[in-house]
Design a protein around this motif. Structure first.
Motif, PDB file in Angstrom:
ATOM      1  N   VAL A  54       0.846  -1.195   0.000  1.00 45.27           N
ATOM      2  CA  VAL A  54       0.000   0.000   0.000  1.00 45.27           C
ATOM      3  C   VAL A  54       0.882   1.246   0.000  1.00 45.27           C
ATOM      4  N   MET A  55       1.929   1.242   0.818  1.00 43.74           N
ATOM      5  CA  MET A  55       2.823   2.400   0.879  1.00 43.74           C
ATOM      6  C   MET A  55       3.550   2.598  -0.453  1.00 43.74           C
ATOM      7  N   TYR A  56       3.959   1.510  -1.089  1.00 43.67           N
ATOM      8  CA  TYR A  56       4.649   1.608  -2.379  1.00 43.67           C
ATOM      9  C   TYR A  56       3.747   2.271  -3.421  1.00 43.67           C
ATOM     10  N   PHE A  57       2.511   1.783  -3.537  1.00 41.83           N
ATOM     11  CA  PHE A  57       1.606   2.334  -4.553  1.00 41.83           C
ATOM     12  C   PHE A  57       1.160   3.751  -4.194  1.00 41.83           C
ATOM     13  N   ALA A  58       1.037   4.067  -2.910  1.00 44.78           N
ATOM     14  CA  ALA A  58       0.735   5.445  -2.510  1.00 44.78           C
ATOM     15  C   ALA A  58       1.890   6.360  -2.907  1.00 44.78           C
ATOM     16  N   GLY A  59       3.109   5.862  -2.757  1.00 41.80           N
ATOM     17  CA  GLY A  59       4.276   6.639  -3.167  1.00 41.80           C
ATOM     18  C   GLY A  59       4.302   6.897  -4.657  1.00 41.80           C
ATOM     19  N   LYS A  60       3.894   5.903  -5.439  1.00 45.47           N
ATOM     20  CA  LYS A  60       3.828   6.110  -6.885  1.00 45.47           C
ATOM     21  C   LYS A  60       2.821   7.204  -7.220  1.00 45.47           C
ATOM     22  N   LEU A  61       1.654   7.155  -6.560  1.00 46.77           N
ATOM     23  CA  LEU A  61       0.638   8.185  -6.814  1.00 46.77           C
ATOM     24  C   LEU A  61       1.176   9.564  -6.451  1.00 46.77           C
ATOM     25  N   ARG A  62       1.775   9.679  -5.280  1.00 46.59           N
ATOM     26  CA  ARG A  62       2.315  10.973  -4.833  1.00 46.59           C
ATOM     27  C   ARG A  62       3.487  11.409  -5.704  1.00 46.59           C
ATOM     28  N   GLY A  63       4.260  10.447  -6.181  1.00 49.37           N
ATOM     29  CA  GLY A  63       5.395  10.782  -7.035  1.00 49.37           C
ATOM     30  C   GLY A  63       4.962  11.392  -8.361  1.00 49.37           C
ATOM     31  N   ARG A  64       3.843  10.916  -8.887  1.00 50.03           N
ATOM     32  CA  ARG A  64       3.327  11.473 -10.142  1.00 50.03           C
ATOM     33  C   ARG A  64       2.662  12.817  -9.913  1.00 50.03           C
ATOM     34  N   THR A  65       1.897  12.925  -8.820  1.00 52.26           N
ATOM     35  CA  THR A  65       1.147  14.151  -8.530  1.00 52.26           C
ATOM     36  C   THR A  65       1.211  14.404  -7.031  1.00 52.26           C
ATOM     37  N   ALA A  66       2.070  15.304  -6.610  1.00 49.65           N
ATOM     38  CA  ALA A  66       2.294  15.539  -5.180  1.00 49.65           C
ATOM     39  C   ALA A  66       1.027  15.960  -4.442  1.00 49.65           C
ATOM     40  N   SER A  67       0.131  16.647  -5.119  1.00 50.21           N
ATOM     41  CA  SER A  67      -1.070  17.158  -4.454  1.00 50.21           C
ATOM     42  C   SER A  67      -2.271  16.221  -4.580  1.00 50.21           C
ATOM     43  N   ILE A  68      -2.066  15.009  -5.044  1.00 45.18           N
ATOM     44  CA  ILE A  68      -3.188  14.092  -5.273  1.00 45.18           C
ATOM     45  C   ILE A  68      -3.911  13.777  -3.964  1.00 45.18           C
ATOM     46  N   ASP A  69      -5.199  13.666  -4.041  1.00 52.43           N
ATOM     47  CA  ASP A  69      -6.015  13.236  -2.902  1.00 52.43           C
ATOM     48  C   ASP A  69      -6.080  11.713  -2.984  1.00 52.43           C
ATOM     49  N   VAL A  70      -5.215  11.053  -2.221  1.00 53.61           N
ATOM     50  CA  VAL A  70      -5.091   9.595  -2.320  1.00 53.61           C
ATOM     51  C   VAL A  70      -6.404   8.910  -1.954  1.00 53.61           C
ATOM     52  N   ALA A  71      -7.056   9.362  -0.895  1.00 48.66           N
ATOM     53  CA  ALA A  71      -8.314   8.738  -0.478  1.00 48.66           C
ATOM     54  C   ALA A  71      -9.367   8.828  -1.584  1.00 48.66           C
ATOM     55  N   GLN A  72      -9.494  10.000  -2.176  1.00 43.45           N
ATOM     56  CA  GLN A  72     -10.468  10.175  -3.260  1.00 43.45           C
ATOM     57  C   GLN A  72     -10.086   9.338  -4.474  1.00 43.45           C
ATOM     58  N   THR A  73      -8.803   9.215  -4.735  1.00 44.84           N
ATOM     59  CA  THR A  73      -8.343   8.392  -5.853  1.00 44.84           C
ATOM     60  C   THR A  73      -8.721   6.937  -5.626  1.00 44.84           C
TER      61      THR A  73
END
Length: 124
Positions: A54-73
């Motif tokens: 989960v942390m790895y894939f969250a990092g990928k999301l944040r790495g692409r878009t720092a301001s991404i709303d992970v929960a909403q995604t």
């Protein structure tokens, strides 16, 4: 005459359907959803592996878009997967394979950065 105006006002106030997630965000979001769902079914000793995923894939999301709303995604990725009748099992295999590849790669890096000392010859 008032009805078209009223309908136009209602349409303007209706929430817009967000565009689909970018493919990479949707795929990584589905990995997080699948791992999180699976985590509640596994024995406690196996959960750290899923948490790392989960942390790895969250990092990928944040790495692409720092301001991404992970929960909403995650919510959107889950809804989009359901709407498209995607198989959680297929995502689980894909996500697991990606994590194994990354783990293997990190193992190779670790071996180069911190090589095991060569065995010392035995002297009689």
């Amino acid at each position: 005459m008032l009805l078209p105006l009223f309908l136009a006002l209602l349409a303007a106030q209706a929430p817009a359907t967000p565009p689909p997630l970018p493919a990479a965000d949707a795929a990584d979001g589905r990995c997080m959803v699948v791992f999180a769902a699976l985590g509640s079914r596994l024995p406690p000793e196996q959960r750290p592996m899923l948490q790392q995923g989960v942390m790895y894939f969250a990092g990928k999301l944040r790495g692409r878009t720092a301001s991404i709303d992970v929960a909403q995604t995650l919510v959107r990725a889950g809804h989009e997967a359901q709407a498209a009748h995607l198989s959680p099992q297929t995502d689980l295999v894909r996500c697991r394979d990606e994590l194994q590849a990354v783990s293997t790669s990190l193992g190779r890096i670790r071996a180069v950065v911190n090589p095991s000392p060569a065995p010392t010859p035995h002297r009689p």
